[in-house]
Design a protein around this motif. Sequence first.
Motif, PDB file in Angstrom:
ATOM      1  N   LEU A   1       0.846  -1.212   0.000  1.00  0.00           N
ATOM      2  CA  LEU A   1       0.000   0.000   0.000  1.00  0.00           C
ATOM      3  C   LEU A   1       0.876   1.255   0.000  1.00  0.00           C
ATOM      4  CD1 LEU A   1      -2.816   1.400   0.308  1.00  0.00           C
ATOM      5  CD2 LEU A   1      -2.406   1.346   2.774  1.00  0.00           C
ATOM      6  N   LEU A   2       1.868   1.285   0.896  1.00  0.00           N
ATOM      7  CA  LEU A   2       2.736   2.468   0.997  1.00  0.00           C
ATOM      8  C   LEU A   2       3.496   2.710  -0.314  1.00  0.00           C
ATOM      9  CD1 LEU A   2       4.140   1.940   4.618  1.00  0.00           C
ATOM     10  CD2 LEU A   2       2.516   3.704   3.882  1.00  0.00           C
ATOM     11  N   CYS A   3       3.964   1.624  -0.946  1.00  0.00           N
ATOM     12  CA  CYS A   3       4.700   1.771  -2.218  1.00  0.00           C
ATOM     13  C   CYS A   3       3.815   2.394  -3.293  1.00  0.00           C
ATOM     14  CB  CYS A   3       5.211   0.417  -2.695  1.00  0.00           C
ATOM     15  SG  CYS A   3       6.636  -0.168  -1.760  1.00  0.00           S
ATOM     16  N   ASN A   4       2.519   2.086  -3.255  1.00  0.00           N
ATOM     17  CA  ASN A   4       1.588   2.658  -4.235  1.00  0.00           C
ATOM     18  C   ASN A   4       1.264   4.121  -3.940  1.00  0.00           C
ATOM     19  OD1 ASN A   4       1.067   0.622  -6.183  1.00  0.00           O
ATOM     20  ND2 ASN A   4      -0.063  -0.535  -4.630  1.00  0.00           N
ATOM     21  N   LEU A   5       1.430   4.541  -2.676  1.00  0.00           N
ATOM     22  CA  LEU A   5       1.075   5.918  -2.297  1.00  0.00           C
ATOM     23  C   LEU A   5       2.279   6.860  -2.336  1.00  0.00           C
ATOM     24  CD1 LEU A   5      -1.139   5.123   0.843  1.00  0.00           C
ATOM     25  CD2 LEU A   5      -1.961   5.856  -1.418  1.00  0.00           C
ATOM     26  N   ALA A   6       3.474   6.329  -2.032  1.00  0.00           N
ATOM     27  CA  ALA A   6       4.630   7.189  -1.750  1.00  0.00           C
ATOM     28  C   ALA A   6       5.696   7.069  -2.834  1.00  0.00           C
ATOM     29  CB  ALA A   6       5.225   6.826  -0.394  1.00  0.00           C
ATOM     30  N   ARG A   7       6.719   7.909  -2.700  1.00  0.00           N
ATOM     31  CA  ARG A   7       7.835   7.859  -3.659  1.00  0.00           C
ATOM     32  C   ARG A   7       8.775   6.718  -3.351  1.00  0.00           C
ATOM     33  NH1 ARG A   7      12.763  10.867  -3.526  1.00  0.00           N
ATOM     34  NH2 ARG A   7      11.938  12.280  -1.941  1.00  0.00           N
ATOM     35  N   GLU A   8       9.021   6.506  -2.050  1.00  0.00           N
ATOM     36  CA  GLU A   8      10.030   5.536  -1.636  1.00  0.00           C
ATOM     37  C   GLU A   8       9.638   4.966  -0.275  1.00  0.00           C
ATOM     38  OE1 GLU A   8      14.908   5.816  -1.646  1.00  0.00           O
ATOM     39  OE2 GLU A   8      13.697   7.587  -2.081  1.00  0.00           O
ATOM     40  N   VAL A   9       9.852   3.675  -0.079  1.00  0.00           N
ATOM     41  CA  VAL A   9       9.432   3.029   1.168  1.00  0.00           C
ATOM     42  C   VAL A   9      10.566   2.190   1.739  1.00  0.00           C
ATOM     43  CG1 VAL A   9       7.815   1.367   2.190  1.00  0.00           C
ATOM     44  CG2 VAL A   9       7.018   2.963   0.423  1.00  0.00           C
ATOM     45  N   TYR A  10      10.809   2.364   3.034  1.00  0.00           N
ATOM     46  CA  TYR A  10      11.752   1.524   3.762  1.00  0.00           C
ATOM     47  C   TYR A  10      10.938   0.607   4.669  1.00  0.00           C
ATOM     48  CZ  TYR A  10      15.390   4.756   2.241  1.00  0.00           C
ATOM     49  OH  TYR A  10      16.241   5.506   1.478  1.00  0.00           O
ATOM     50  N   ALA A  11      11.131  -0.721   4.510  1.00  0.00           N
ATOM     51  CA  ALA A  11      10.340  -1.671   5.297  1.00  0.00           C
ATOM     52  C   ALA A  11      11.268  -2.579   6.096  1.00  0.00           C
ATOM     53  CB  ALA A  11       9.450  -2.495   4.370  1.00  0.00           C
ATOM     54  N   PHE A  12      10.887  -2.799   7.363  1.00  0.00           N
ATOM     55  CA  PHE A  12      11.756  -3.535   8.284  1.00  0.00           C
ATOM     56  C   PHE A  12      11.087  -4.821   8.788  1.00  0.00           C
ATOM     57  CE2 PHE A  12      13.195   0.770   8.350  1.00  0.00           C
ATOM     58  CZ  PHE A  12      14.565   0.700   8.537  1.00  0.00           C
ATOM     59  N   ASP A  13      11.899  -5.862   8.929  1.00  0.00           N
ATOM     60  CA  ASP A  13      11.468  -7.054   9.665  1.00  0.00           C
ATOM     61  C   ASP A  13      12.713  -7.822  10.088  1.00  0.00           C
ATOM     62  OD1 ASP A  13       8.332  -8.400   9.586  1.00  0.00           O
ATOM     63  OD2 ASP A  13       9.975  -9.531  10.497  1.00  0.00           O
TER      64      ASP A  13
ATOM     65  N   GLN B   1      12.593 -11.126  10.407  1.00  0.00           N
ATOM     66  CA  GLN B   1      12.461 -12.498   9.895  1.00  0.00           C
ATOM     67  C   GLN B   1      12.738 -12.539   8.383  1.00  0.00           C
ATOM     68  OE1 GLN B   1       8.418 -13.377  11.870  1.00  0.00           O
ATOM     69  NE2 GLN B   1       9.660 -15.183  12.328  1.00  0.00           N
ATOM     70  N   GLU B   2      13.688 -13.387   7.993  1.00  0.00           N
ATOM     71  CA  GLU B   2      14.018 -13.615   6.570  1.00  0.00           C
ATOM     72  C   GLU B   2      12.750 -13.899   5.770  1.00  0.00           C
ATOM     73  OE1 GLU B   2      16.696 -13.666   4.691  1.00  0.00           O
ATOM     74  OE2 GLU B   2      18.484 -14.050   5.904  1.00  0.00           O
ATOM     75  N   GLU B   3      11.865 -14.686   6.371  1.00  0.00           N
ATOM     76  CA  GLU B   3      10.653 -15.122   5.676  1.00  0.00           C
ATOM     77  C   GLU B   3       9.786 -13.922   5.287  1.00  0.00           C
ATOM     78  OE1 GLU B   3       8.344 -17.861   8.101  1.00  0.00           O
ATOM     79  OE2 GLU B   3       6.669 -17.496   6.688  1.00  0.00           O
ATOM     80  N   ALA B   4       9.742 -12.909   6.174  1.00  0.00           N
ATOM     81  CA  ALA B   4       8.958 -11.700   5.874  1.00  0.00           C
ATOM     82  C   ALA B   4       9.516 -11.015   4.636  1.00  0.00           C
ATOM     83  CB  ALA B   4       8.976 -10.765   7.071  1.00  0.00           C
ATOM     84  N   LEU B   5      10.859 -10.926   4.562  1.00  0.00           N
ATOM     85  CA  LEU B   5      11.471 -10.260   3.412  1.00  0.00           C
ATOM     86  C   LEU B   5      11.202 -11.013   2.119  1.00  0.00           C
ATOM     87  CD1 LEU B   5      13.147  -8.830   5.771  1.00  0.00           C
ATOM     88  CD2 LEU B   5      14.799  -8.360   3.959  1.00  0.00           C
ATOM     89  N   SER B   6      11.314 -12.359   2.172  1.00  0.00           N
ATOM     90  CA  SER B   6      11.141 -13.106   0.924  1.00  0.00           C
ATOM     91  C   SER B   6       9.689 -13.057   0.449  1.00  0.00           C
ATOM     92  CB  SER B   6      11.650 -14.553   1.067  1.00  0.00           C
ATOM     93  OG  SER B   6      10.994 -15.183   2.133  1.00  0.00           O
ATOM     94  N   SER B   7       8.721 -13.152   1.383  1.00  0.00           N
ATOM     95  CA  SER B   7       7.322 -13.116   0.917  1.00  0.00           C
ATOM     96  C   SER B   7       6.925 -11.704   0.480  1.00  0.00           C
ATOM     97  CB  SER B   7       6.363 -13.671   1.975  1.00  0.00           C
ATOM     98  OG  SER B   7       6.348 -12.867   3.110  1.00  0.00           O
TER      99      SER B   7
ATOM    100  N   LEU C   1      16.516  -6.230   6.592  1.00  0.00           N
ATOM    101  CA  LEU C   1      16.485  -7.280   7.614  1.00  0.00           C
ATOM    102  C   LEU C   1      17.136  -6.757   8.895  1.00  0.00           C
ATOM    103  CD1 LEU C   1      15.802 -10.385   8.043  1.00  0.00           C
ATOM    104  CD2 LEU C   1      18.221 -10.796   7.532  1.00  0.00           C
ATOM    105  N   ASP C   2      16.353  -6.056   9.696  1.00  0.00           N
ATOM    106  CA  ASP C   2      16.873  -5.526  10.958  1.00  0.00           C
ATOM    107  C   ASP C   2      15.667  -5.138  11.816  1.00  0.00           C
ATOM    108  OD1 ASP C   2      18.455  -4.535  13.003  1.00  0.00           O
ATOM    109  OD2 ASP C   2      19.573  -3.127  11.733  1.00  0.00           O
ATOM    110  N   SER C   3      15.913  -4.966  13.105  1.00  0.00           N
ATOM    111  CA  SER C   3      14.825  -4.560  13.994  1.00  0.00           C
ATOM    112  C   SER C   3      14.433  -3.105  13.725  1.00  0.00           C
ATOM    113  CB  SER C   3      15.243  -4.706  15.450  1.00  0.00           C
ATOM    114  OG  SER C   3      14.278  -4.067  16.274  1.00  0.00           O
TER     115      SER C   3
END
Lengths: 184, 184
Positions: free
Chosen positions: B39-51, B53-59, B76-78
Motif C-alpha cells: 500500500l505504501l509503495c503505491n502511495l509514496a515515492r520511496e518506502v523503507y520496510a523492516f522485519d 524475519q528472513e521469511e517476511a522479506l522473501s514473501s 532485515l533488521d529490527s
Amino acid sequence: MTYYDKNALKLSHEYLKKHINNDDICVDATMGRGRDTLLLCNLAREVYAFDIQEEALSSTKRLLEENGITNAHLILDSHHNLKSYVKSAKCVVFNLGFLPGGDHSIFSHSDTSIKAIEAALDIIPPDGFVSICSYYGGDTGFEERDNLLAFLAGLDSKKYTVMLHSFYNRPNCPPLFIVIEKNH
Amino acid sequence: MTYYDKNALKLSHEYLKKHINNDDICVDATMGRGRDTLLLCNLAREVYAFDIQEEALSSTKRLLEENGITNAHLILDSHHNLKSYVKSAKCVVFNLGFLPGGDHSIFSHSDTSIKAIEAALDIIPPDGFVSICSYYGGDTGFEERDNLLAFLAGLDSKKYTVMLHSFYNRPNCPPLFIVIEKNH
C-alpha cells in the motif's frame, strides 16, 4: 484532516456535516446555548431540541432568530422523554457532562443520560446514529463518564457499532467524542 | 464513512491514503507479509520496510514483484534501528502485537516497540505522523497494549497529538488504531 487543531466538539461537527442530509429530521438532546441546534438546523430539514432549563430555550430561540432559522422545535422537557415528541430521527446529538465554559457544578447525570441514549437508539433507523461529546472531570464527572462507558461497552455489537475517539495524551480530562451507529 | 464495516486496519489505510503524497518517503516498521508495504509503495515515492524475519522479506519481495513495485527497500533488521537507514520520513507505520491470522505466540515486545516508536518520532517532520494498529489479547498481549498506552499518554501534548480510535463495544479484544501526529 489532522487532529492537532481539533477537539471532541470539532470532530463531532465534522461527523454531523458528513452524515446529515437536508431532508433528515434530527434531535439535539442537550440544547444548552443552542450552538449545536443551530448547526443541525442548517444541515437538516427539521430539528427537535430539548432542555429542562427555561434559560436554554430563551437563549437558543434568540440565536436561531438572529440566524433566520425557522425549522426548530424547542422543547422544555428532559431528553429522556424524547420519544413523546419524536417518533423517528436520523440522529440524536448529546453533549454530556458540564457545560463547556459554564458552571462546572451543573452536570448531566448518567442515569437520565443513559435512559435518553436508550430512547435515542430506539428512534434512529439503520444507518442512523447517536453522537456524544462527553465532558468529564470535576467532582462527579468521572462517575458519569465511567457509567456511560460501561453502558456503551455493553451495547450489542451485532446491532450497534460504538467508536470512541480519545485525545489520549492531552492533559486536564480532554472530552471524548463517541459515535453509536445502528448497523445496517 | 460509517464504522460498521471497518476495523483498525481499514481505518489506518483510510488515514494513510488521505495523508501520504506521491513525493513522500515512508517507513513500514513491521513488514510482516508486506501488505502495508505494498500500500505504501503505491502511495509514496520511496518506502523503507523492516522485519527481523528472513521469511517476511522473501514473501514481501515476491508480493512487490507480482505487483511491479520497484520503490521499496526491504531491510532485515529490527525497527528500533530504523534511524541507521532512514534520516527523515513523512510517516512510520506499525502493526503491533500478534500477526493477524498468524501464530498468536509470536508477539512484538513493548520494550523494542516503544524504542522503535521513539526513533520514528525523531525522523518525522512537523505534520508527519506515526500510525499504529495494536493487536492485543492472548497471553502477553494485554501487557504490551498497556505499556504502549502508558507510553502514549505520557507523550508531550505540546509536541504531539495522540488520537486513539477504539471499537468500544466489540468482543474479543478489537484492535486499536492510534495516530501520533507531530504538531506543526
